[in-house]
Design an enzyme around this catalytic site. Structure first.
Site, PDB file in Angstrom:
ATOM      1  CG  ASP A 190      -1.813   1.432   1.186  1.00  0.00           C
ATOM      2  OD1 ASP A 190      -2.867   1.156   0.650  1.00  0.00           O
ATOM      3  OD2 ASP A 190      -1.322   2.258   1.815  1.00  0.00           O
TER       4      ASP A 190
ATOM      5  CG  HIS B  16      -4.858   9.527   0.066  1.00  0.00           C
ATOM      6  ND1 HIS B  16      -3.483   9.741   0.359  1.00  0.00           N
ATOM      7  CD2 HIS B  16      -5.264   9.222   1.721  1.00  0.00           C
ATOM      8  CE1 HIS B  16      -3.052   9.050   1.290  1.00  0.00           C
ATOM      9  NE2 HIS B  16      -3.814   8.791   2.025  1.00  0.00           N
TER      10      HIS B  16
ATOM     11  CE1 TYR C  44       0.263   8.103   2.525  1.00  0.00           C
ATOM     12  CE2 TYR C  44       1.095   5.929   1.800  1.00  0.00           C
ATOM     13  CZ  TYR C  44       0.177   6.707   2.497  1.00  0.00           C
ATOM     14  OH  TYR C  44      -1.247   6.195   3.013  1.00  0.00           O
TER      15      TYR C  44
ATOM     16  CE  LYS D  71      -3.798   4.725   0.599  1.00  0.00           C
ATOM     17  NZ  LYS D  71      -2.567   4.173   0.622  1.00  0.00           N
TER      18      LYS D  71
END
Length: 316
Positions: free
Chosen positions: A54, A115, A59, A84
């Site tokens: 994931d 997200h 990120y 996402k």
């Protein structure tokens, strides 16, 4: 009692199987120096049996995730990859998806999530447009245009309130909703609602976050001692037993193995964990971005808990 590697999979409403246990890659901040550890962590996890990774555009580690998948030697077809759509990209879904795919250096994404249910401008300010429903329709258009590149669509951080609004326009039902779930925030009612609609639930922060109070609580430690495992293994086993997917994040090699190796819980164990949140001061969020701090707050990504449809923040 023996703990065994979890090989459970869930059949999504999109027709694809998702492994129940994944490896999370959130570093806590974009561009974290700790992100350089992630490549070796993912390679190790895949070699230990993980088949679900994931990540997310925000990120800042999609390139590392893609590199690790290639380095692992595990066939791409065996790996379920989630990424996402960030809130600053709701107005350009196709462009954002293609950028993620390019950063990953892969041919397809197994599950593409919205997200957050709210939009932000490019400079991070809250905006009312596009609405979550409008963003979802753009995601549906993406899937219809690129069915081989985006296999399943889903959402994250959606409550019953925001999901109801999305479902009014949806022609594709989200395959999954990724939400904060752990014994201090079991979200029983929301999970029941989602599962009745055939929507998978994936738990993020399934153990709480770093230095989680759950892992030190006497009742959790007693269950861990009963089964001869670590406290985290008991909690993750509870979530998976309830047909929830989990995406614990760790760079500790011992814990990476523990996080996919579970004991078999009995009915009483499940009851204890189901009711854990009812203890004094135990019903609250732990993920910091969601208000999981000693003082708490009720504004997340520009929306109040009321707008999000989340339970009010409480700490006794």
């Amino acid at each position: 009692m023996a703990a065994t590697i979890c090989t459970k999979k869930f059949l999504l409403n999109s027709g694809f199987y998702m492994p129940a246990v994944g490896l999370g890659t959130w570093q806590g901040q974009v561009g974290s120096t700790a992100a350089t550890e992630m490549r070796d962590t993912i390679v190790y996890a895949l070699k230990q049996g993980y088949r679900h990774i994931d990540t997310a555009a925000v990120y800042g580690v999609e390139e590392i995730v893609g590199d690790a998948i290639r380095m692992s030697g595990v066939p791409r077809s065996e790996i379920f990859l989630v990424t996402k759509l960030h809130s600053t990209h709701h107005h350009k879904v196709e462009q954002a998806f293609k950028a993620s795919l390019a950063r990953l250096g892969l041919d397809y994404i197994d599950l593409y999530l919205m997200h957050w249910p709210q939009s932000l401008t490019e400079d991070g300010k809250h905006t009312d447009t596009p609405t979550p429903a409008e963003t979802w329709l753009a995601m549906e258009a993406l899937k219809k245009k690129y069915p081989d590149q985006v296999r399943s669509l889903g959402v994250s951080n959606f409550s019953q309130k925001t999901m109801d609004e999305l479902l009014k326009v949806a022609t594709i039902i989200p395959a999954s909703n990724q939400i904060e779930v752990h014994p201090m925030l079991p979200q029983h009612e929301l999970i029941k609602y989602l599962q009745e609609k055939g929507i998978n639930v994936t738990c993020y922060s399934p153990l709480g976050q770093y230095n989680s109070p759950i892992l030190k609580h006497p009742s959790i430690l007693a269950l861990a001692e009963k089964h001869g495992v670590a406290a985290g293994q008991v909690i993750l086993a509870w979530e998976v037993a309830k047909d929830l997917a989990v995406i614990p994040k760790s760079t500790n090699l011992k814990r990476i193995v523990e996080n996919i190796t579970y004991p078999t819980l009995d009915t009483e164990d499940i009851r204890v964990l189901d009711q854990f949140y009812k203890g004094p001061g135990l019903h609250r969020r732990l993920c910091q971005i969601n208000g999981g701090t000693p003082t708490g707050h009720d504004i997340v990504m520009g929306w109040t808990y009321e707008q999000l449809g989340w339970e009010p923040y409480t700490i006794e």
